[in-house]
Design a protein around this motif. Sequence first.
Motif, PDB file in Angstrom:
ATOM      1  N   LEU A   9     -17.306 -70.468   6.464  1.00 47.54           N
ATOM      2  CA  LEU A   9     -18.371 -70.613   7.153  1.00 47.54           C
ATOM      3  C   LEU A   9     -19.196 -71.332   6.593  1.00 47.54           C
ATOM      4  O   LEU A   9     -19.244 -72.960   6.869  1.00 47.54           O
ATOM      5  N   GLU A  10     -20.283 -70.969   5.700  1.00 46.66           N
ATOM      6  CA  GLU A  10     -20.885 -71.948   4.461  1.00 46.66           C
ATOM      7  C   GLU A  10     -20.428 -72.857   3.920  1.00 46.66           C
ATOM      8  O   GLU A  10     -21.333 -73.885   3.270  1.00 46.66           O
ATOM      9  N   GLN A  11     -19.122 -72.908   3.527  1.00 47.27           N
ATOM     10  CA  GLN A  11     -18.203 -73.491   2.904  1.00 47.27           C
ATOM     11  C   GLN A  11     -17.751 -74.772   3.306  1.00 47.27           C
ATOM     12  O   GLN A  11     -17.200 -76.421   3.194  1.00 47.27           O
ATOM     13  N   ILE A  12     -18.441 -74.554   4.758  1.00 46.09           N
ATOM     14  CA  ILE A  12     -17.919 -75.829   5.803  1.00 46.09           C
ATOM     15  C   ILE A  12     -19.229 -76.525   6.053  1.00 46.09           C
ATOM     16  O   ILE A  12     -20.521 -76.676   6.586  1.00 46.09           O
ATOM     17  N   LYS A  24     -13.253 -83.032  21.901  1.00 44.84           N
ATOM     18  CA  LYS A  24     -13.198 -81.697  21.288  1.00 44.84           C
ATOM     19  C   LYS A  24     -14.655 -80.999  22.068  1.00 44.84           C
ATOM     20  O   LYS A  24     -15.324 -79.772  22.054  1.00 44.84           O
ATOM     21  N   VAL A  25     -15.631 -81.658  20.977  1.00 44.72           N
ATOM     22  CA  VAL A  25     -17.408 -81.136  21.441  1.00 44.72           C
ATOM     23  C   VAL A  25     -17.367 -80.694  22.733  1.00 44.72           C
ATOM     24  O   VAL A  25     -18.361 -79.969  23.215  1.00 44.72           O
ATOM     25  N   ASP A  63      -9.954 -75.245  10.683  1.00 47.27           N
ATOM     26  CA  ASP A  63      -8.218 -75.827  11.631  1.00 47.27           C
ATOM     27  C   ASP A  63      -8.606 -76.739  12.369  1.00 47.27           C
ATOM     28  O   ASP A  63      -7.902 -77.081  12.829  1.00 47.27           O
ATOM     29  N   GLY A  64      -9.539 -77.796  12.266  1.00 47.71           N
ATOM     30  CA  GLY A  64      -9.619 -78.936  12.418  1.00 47.71           C
ATOM     31  C   GLY A  64     -10.960 -78.370  14.034  1.00 47.71           C
ATOM     32  O   GLY A  64     -11.213 -79.639  15.156  1.00 47.71           O
ATOM     33  N   SER A  65     -10.852 -77.374  14.432  1.00 50.04           N
ATOM     34  CA  SER A  65     -11.735 -76.801  15.930  1.00 50.04           C
ATOM     35  C   SER A  65     -13.482 -77.486  15.554  1.00 50.04           C
ATOM     36  O   SER A  65     -13.706 -77.119  14.368  1.00 50.04           O
ATOM     37  N   ILE A  66     -13.983 -77.937  16.355  1.00 54.80           N
ATOM     38  CA  ILE A  66     -15.240 -78.068  16.563  1.00 54.80           C
ATOM     39  C   ILE A  66     -16.151 -76.987  17.227  1.00 54.80           C
ATOM     40  O   ILE A  66     -15.958 -76.323  18.356  1.00 54.80           O
ATOM     41  N   ILE A  67     -17.250 -75.845  16.278  1.00 56.68           N
ATOM     42  CA  ILE A  67     -17.641 -74.971  16.481  1.00 56.68           C
ATOM     43  C   ILE A  67     -18.600 -75.140  16.846  1.00 56.68           C
ATOM     44  O   ILE A  67     -19.062 -74.106  16.777  1.00 56.68           O
TER      45      ILE A  67
END
Length: 217
Positions: A9-12, A24-25, A63-67
């Motif tokens: 996740l650090e790469q995102i 999505k949010v 994958d395109g999802s907002i986390i």
Amino acid sequence: MKEELAKALEQIGARHMELRDIYKVNEMAAIGFGDPSIPFQPEHLASQIEIFPEGQVVIEHEDGSIIGSCSSVIVNFEEYGVDHSFDDISDKGYIRNHNPQGKNLYGTEVVVHPEYRGLKVGRRLYQARREIVKAFNLESILFGGRIPNYHKHAHELTPEQYAEKVVKGELYDPVMTFQLRNGFEFKAIMPNYLPQDAESLKYAALMEWKSPDYKPV
């Protein structure tokens, strides 16, 4: 396994929220808060993006999802004081009260999907806010933070007593403890802040982080 995911996740990177993200949010935030009535609705997010795009941030999984996401508005906090409600400071979510000449960044929402908590997603959102403060030469970040564990102690503690125990480390609160660990200072308890927040019994903790880079104009 969790450490590997955290590294991935650090790469995102965090990025500005876009109109394509708003549904999505909203869906992610409803899961994060556990109550679909608490988070901003798509129409609120659209207004925020139009008025102050630099202040609205998301973290998107590959994958395109907002986390995770956070929203904010610039104000002069002295115009509101500690007796404000969430609707007062956020213009009921539309932030038409945004003041480009203000000196305080007010955080109106921050949420991380439950499956990604403990992976520094929230910390990165708070860092994104610090970068906004630096870019706009703002004095501080303020917000009314939920105190979701307070309902468990309300029979024996006032909200002020509860907050002080959290500050001292005698009690744990998932929201307030995280904020304290990220350099925020507890300022005051605000009653009737978010009427639909049953866990916090409508109270919020006013928190502040002062920027070391602020240069008075």
